[in-house]
Design an enzyme around this catalytic site. Structure first.
Site, PDB file in Angstrom:
ATOM      1  N   CYS A 122      45.273  44.550  41.352  1.00 40.50           N
ATOM      2  CA  CYS A 122      45.504  43.097  41.482  1.00 40.50           C
ATOM      3  C   CYS A 122      46.440  42.792  42.653  1.00 40.50           C
ATOM      4  O   CYS A 122      46.629  41.629  42.999  1.00 40.50           O
ATOM      5  CB  CYS A 122      46.082  42.513  40.196  1.00 40.50           C
ATOM      6  SG  CYS A 122      44.828  42.208  38.953  1.00 40.50           S
ATOM      7  N   TYR A 148      50.510  37.981  38.606  1.00 39.91           N
ATOM      8  CA  TYR A 148      50.624  39.338  38.067  1.00 39.91           C
ATOM      9  C   TYR A 148      50.607  40.347  39.225  1.00 39.91           C
ATOM     10  O   TYR A 148      51.397  41.288  39.261  1.00 39.91           O
ATOM     11  CB  TYR A 148      49.456  39.554  37.105  1.00 39.91           C
ATOM     12  CG  TYR A 148      49.191  40.969  36.648  1.00 39.91           C
ATOM     13  CD1 TYR A 148      49.974  41.566  35.676  1.00 39.91           C
ATOM     14  CD2 TYR A 148      48.117  41.693  37.176  1.00 39.91           C
ATOM     15  CE1 TYR A 148      49.702  42.868  35.242  1.00 39.91           C
ATOM     16  CE2 TYR A 148      47.833  42.971  36.749  1.00 39.91           C
ATOM     17  CZ  TYR A 148      48.635  43.564  35.783  1.00 39.91           C
ATOM     18  OH  TYR A 148      48.364  44.835  35.366  1.00 39.91           O
TER      19      TYR A 148
END
Ligand code: NAD
Length: 332
Positions: A122, A148
């Protein structure tokens, strides 16, 4: 005997990592804010500690008599699938940053030998289908798709900064979509493979399940046994800097759903609905982790078959319990 601390041992990957370290002959202490929901811990010792608090990090690391761990595996994080990542941004950034800040600080100062940090793909920007593979250096210039990912990038840099200033070896893996048995499968924090397995397991034969998005987003998934093998190899290696660990079988969401349906043996139709999907495409170069002889050995079909079987069993047990609770005869 080497001694390892696993932070996040009450979670999915942490629980599997404890088992791997036990097979390798380690003495293991697990810590988490909660017990493991689906399995008895295999750790020699398990402590319930909130690692957002610095004194709890010191307590977790302290073996008494001035001794500490040879290896620390930091997997504790406030995390979940795309639905959770998009709704709980503040909790994710605050809680995970606190854990990561305090844990690397305490580990470096108490004298831990090696420190592992679980990052994520991510940290990368979104990609176009068919784009050439990105490698570890391509995380910069940084443009993660969600908060995140930004927190992971910050925590990577924090750990690497400590490695420059203290005698602690740091290893960082960027995990790519891990799945398998004994992971969250309901409640809002589950990731796509588990959510799809649950929906299919709960559907009638011939029924229809909703699928978030248009089904074209491309991902590769990593079976948990392969992932923890990669973590272990990386930790024993001399590889510096972040390292991507993930499978090479890239599929669309529709293909993932098809694999789950095939594993179920049911006839299921799908309906695409609005929902948080995340990035459109992924393609990563895994040559760094492969330089250690690592390969993702479990095919998606095999891994999904094992995961589906486990989730189907959870669904069956839960429906059985709910049925007993609603029975006019009470618990039977
Ligand atoms: P998980 O949620 O099952 O495990 C994380 C554990 O951390 C949980 O058991 C949770 O209770 C614990 N935790 C949260 N806050 C805590 C606190 N304050 N103190 C102590 N423990 C706390 O998630 P997972 O899938 O096992 O992921 C493990 C790590 O790998 C995480 O850092 C995650 O970000 C990373 N990761 C996972 C994936 C994936 O596909 N599962 C992908 C990329 C990165």
């Amino acid at each position: 005997m080497k001694r390892a601390l696993v932070c996040g041992a009450g979670g999915f990957i942490g629980g599997h990592l404890v088992k791997k370290l036990k097979r390798e002959g380690y003495w293991v202490r697990g810590v988490d804010i909660k017990e493991h929901e689906f399995a008895e811990t295999q750790a020699d010792e398990f402590r319930l500690l909130d690692l957002r608090e610095p004194h709890n990090c010191w307590e977790a690391l302290n073996l008494g008599n001035g001794e500490t761990f040879d290896e620390v595996y930091q997997l504790a994080a406030d995390m979940g699938g795309m639905g959770f990542i998009h709704t709980a941004e503040c909790d994710i950034m605050r809680n995970s940053a606190l854990i990561n800040n305090h844990m690397i600080d305490a580990a470096a100062k108490i004298g831990v030998g090696r420190y592992f940090f679980s990052s994520s793909v991510c940290v990368y920007r979104d990609m176009e289908p068919g784009e050439p593979a990105l490698d570890e250096d391509d995380a910069y210039p940084a443009l993660p798709d969600n908060e995140y990912g930004w927190e992971k990038l910050y925590a990577e840099r924090m750990a690497l900064a400590y490695a420059r200033h203290y005698p602690i070896e740091v290893r960082i893996a960027r995990f790519q979509n891990c799945y398998g048995p004994e992971g969250t499968w309901r409640g809002g924090r589950e990731k796509a493979p588990a959510a799809i397995c649950r929906k299919v397991a709960m559907a009638e034969d011939g029924g229809t399940i909703p699928v978030w998005g248009d089904g074209t987003a491309i991902r590769a998934y990593t079976y948990v046994d392969d992932l923890v093998e990669g973590v272990y190899l990386l930790m024993q290696s001399d590889l510096q800097g972040p390292t991507i660990i993930g499978g090479d079988e890239y599929v669309t969401v529709d293909e993932l759903v098809g694999t789950v349906i095939a594993a179920s043996g049911k006839e299921i139709k799908t309906e695409h609905v609005e929902g948080p999907v995340g990035v459109q495409a992924r393609n990563f170069d895994k040559s760094k982790i492969k330089s250690l002889g690592w390969e993702a050995e479990t095919s998606l079909r095999e891994g999904i078959a094992r995961t589906y079987q486990w989730i189907e069993e959870q669904v069956r047990q839960t429906q059985g319990e709910e049925g007993r609770r609603s029975s006019p005869f009470g618990r039977m």
